[in-house]
Design an enzyme around this catalytic site. Sequence first.
Site, PDB file in Angstrom:
ATOM      1  CB  THR A  63      -0.995   0.015   1.216  1.00  0.00           C
ATOM      2  OG1 THR A  63      -0.151  -0.291   2.572  1.00  0.00           O
ATOM      3  CG2 THR A  63      -2.212  -1.002   1.180  1.00  0.00           C
ATOM      4  CB  SER A 111      13.395  -2.732   7.845  1.00  0.00           C
ATOM      5  OG  SER A 111      13.789  -1.633   7.149  1.00  0.00           O
ATOM      6  CG  ASP A 125      10.863  -0.594   5.790  1.00  0.00           C
ATOM      7  OD1 ASP A 125       9.920  -0.945   6.068  1.00  0.00           O
ATOM      8  OD2 ASP A 125      11.696  -1.326   4.988  1.00  0.00           O
TER       9      ASP A 125
END
Length: 396
Positions: free
Chosen positions: A40, A140, A186
């Site tokens: 998204t 991440s 992130d």
Amino acid sequence: MTTPIDTATAARTLLTEVAGAVDAPTWSAPGRVNLIGEHTDYNDGFVFPFAIEYRTHVALATRGDGMIRVASTFDETPVEVALSELDDLFPARRDEVTEWARYPLGVAWALLQAAGVDASTVTGVDLAFASDVPVGAGLSSSAAIEGATATALAETWGIDLDRVELAKVGRRAENDAVGAPTGIMDQMASMLGRADAATFLDCRSLDAQVIDLGFAAAGLELLVMDTGVKHSHATGGYGERRAACERAAAALGVPALRDVSTEDLERLESLVDEVTLRRARHVVTENQRVLDTVRTLREAGPAAIGDVLVASHVSMRDDFEISVPELDTAVDAALAAGAVGARMTGGGFGGAAIALVSSDSAEKVTDAVASAFSDAGFAAPNIFTVTPSPGAGRDA
């Protein structure tokens, strides 16, 4: 895995070896898990990640010669350049720098540019990194390096940028210095993290709200089920899906799928092919699921979000087609063993799934997933809990 204190100590020890500095201060930033909101971000939509307890630590010592040197426990060769050369290196000559070093050096470059500060006016630095963020699980580790570097350098150089601006610095480093076309989710999660909370982020406006999760009070934990299957975005799957999202938005005459409601999907059926329709349907419904998750947390608490997590996985599996058998096995086994909810997380084509479980069933779910992998002939997964944790900052 090492503990955070081990990693901070490892960073200081490395700095002593490289630069002779003793008892240097350290800063750190966490990795993240995305609770819900997949693919998204580049559609200007909503995401809902949280920072985790696994962190990258950096120890810093100043030096008087205008140089920046970076060293890490995961690469035996330090990299050293003049601060005044950063503008020449990035982005045009980034390939001359070994990839891991582009992250901290890119942050130094992007930070100076964002603050409008001339490199000749700041002190040289030695930076030594150590991390316990699991690599390859989609948590991440890159944003953790960026966040630790940005907070350490901003404080050392007296640069007054807020956390959102520092997240933008990290994103620019990753986009332009490293060459990875990522969004900002992130970095925002790593910078804005708070204990037992997640970051509700609007990827268009960058408005962010910290939302209480209430996992601890509800007796819940989040398991990460790392399949060990490496992401294969380079094969074109990621790019193909992003292009499909852009086609769908163009067909409806809107800037991004963020501007499309579930009611608009019926109109889209006559405008695009069936695959493009399914790709768009995932993004549009996933945006709504993020909103539903935030509302449900506020109204009913975390034990009530399980169905939304499962619906997210089904959408990624069937409409966006980014799951793999190992991810489906992890999700199905976790749910069969009593998980409140489960879904794959991250970009897909491998990586990890997550399962929300009661604290007293975590071991049962873990054993069930491991057994299902063995029965299917898959390599053993790496399964561990993550705890919503504070964001980047100077260590105590």
